[in-house]
Write a protein that holds these residues in place. Structure first.
Motif, PDB file in Angstrom:
ATOM      1  N   VAL A  99       0.843  -1.199   0.000  1.00 35.96           N
ATOM      2  CA  VAL A  99       0.000   0.000   0.000  1.00 35.96           C
ATOM      3  C   VAL A  99       0.877   1.247   0.000  1.00 35.96           C
ATOM      4  N   ALA A 100       1.918   1.238   0.826  1.00 39.68           N
ATOM      5  CA  ALA A 100       2.808   2.405   0.931  1.00 39.68           C
ATOM      6  C   ALA A 100       3.450   2.728  -0.416  1.00 39.68           C
ATOM      7  N   GLU A 101       3.892   1.700  -1.122  1.00 36.36           N
ATOM      8  CA  GLU A 101       4.531   1.950  -2.414  1.00 36.36           C
ATOM      9  C   GLU A 101       3.529   2.458  -3.445  1.00 36.36           C
ATOM     10  N   ALA A 102       2.307   1.955  -3.385  1.00 36.98           N
ATOM     11  CA  ALA A 102       1.274   2.440  -4.318  1.00 36.98           C
ATOM     12  C   ALA A 102       0.968   3.913  -4.039  1.00 36.98           C
ATOM     13  N   VAL A 103       0.814   4.255  -2.745  1.00 40.15           N
ATOM     14  CA  VAL A 103       0.523   5.649  -2.390  1.00 40.15           C
ATOM     15  C   VAL A 103       1.699   6.552  -2.761  1.00 40.15           C
ATOM     16  N   ARG A 104       2.912   6.073  -2.516  1.00 42.10           N
ATOM     17  CA  ARG A 104       4.095   6.880  -2.841  1.00 42.10           C
ATOM     18  C   ARG A 104       4.193   7.147  -4.349  1.00 42.10           C
TER      19      ARG A 104
END
Length: 215
Positions: A99-104
């Protein structure tokens, strides 16, 4: 097919547990993943370092190992809670880096001028991120986030190996009794998973169309 109909309550209980794992771990991963993404672009070096280590370790660790740690190491260290909660914690921890990489990636897609304009009117980092950047970034990455949740749906089946009676573990119990109808039982399991994943895929398509209109 008789094995499926005769054991429908068992399948439904497993299906309910799978949905519960998806709901709890999905919500937790979305919250933690967004926080980790914010930390990775923070001006504070220690936060960026922590978020990078967190992401790289969990993203490159097999899910089985993460759940093994939650199911056996945490109780060994004195954490006495239900296996369902431990599985939810493990699935949340494993999914949050994705999720963090998608948001980033969404944050990187927001024009730099947006943040510069926010800072020019006196907004701090937290206000710029929370009011200006993140709303646009998350709107852009909703389809990838749905794909992360679809992957999480399938990953819940691993929890069955750690004493959680989710859908696949429930099917294994039925197979132990009605081994003569393995094919029909596996088809039924696939249909239950498709109910979730196809629904999530349709939600992603609808949201993507609405976001495209709003841009």
């Amino acid at each position: 097919m008789d094995a499926v109909l005769d054991n429908l309550p068992t399948f439904l209980r497993g299906f309910g547990t799978t949905l519960a794992l998806l709901g709890i771990a999905g919500a937790g991963a979305l919250v933690i993943g967004t926080l980790v993404a914010a930390m990775r672009i923070s001006p504070v070096a220690s936060l960026r370092g922590f978020a990078t280590v967190y992401t790289e370790i969990l993203r490159n660790t097999p899910l089985t190992l993460v759940l093994f740690f939650c199911a056996f190491i945490l109780p060994y260290l004195g954490v006495r809670i239900d296996f369902f909660i431990l599985a939810s914690i493990g699935l949340t921890a494993y999914t949050s880096p994705f999720v963090a990489e998608a948001v980033r990636s969404g944050v990187n897609g927001v024009p730099v001028g947006q943040a510069e304009a926010a800072r020019s009117i006196g907004l701090g980092f937290g206000q710029t991120l929370g009011i200006v950047v993140l709303p646009q970034a998350i709107r852009m990455v909703i389809p990838p986030l749905i794909n992360v949740l679809i992957a999480l749906t399938k990953n819940t089946s691993v929890a069955g190996a750690f004493f959680v009676k989710e859908l696949f573990a429930s099917a294994q119990d039925v197979i132990n009794i009605r081994g003569d109808e393995v094919f029909a039982i596996l088809i039924a399991v696939a249909v239950f998973y498709l109910i979730i994943t196809v629904t999530l895929g349709r939600v992603a398509a609808v949201v993507e169309r609405r976001v495209a209109v709003l841009r």
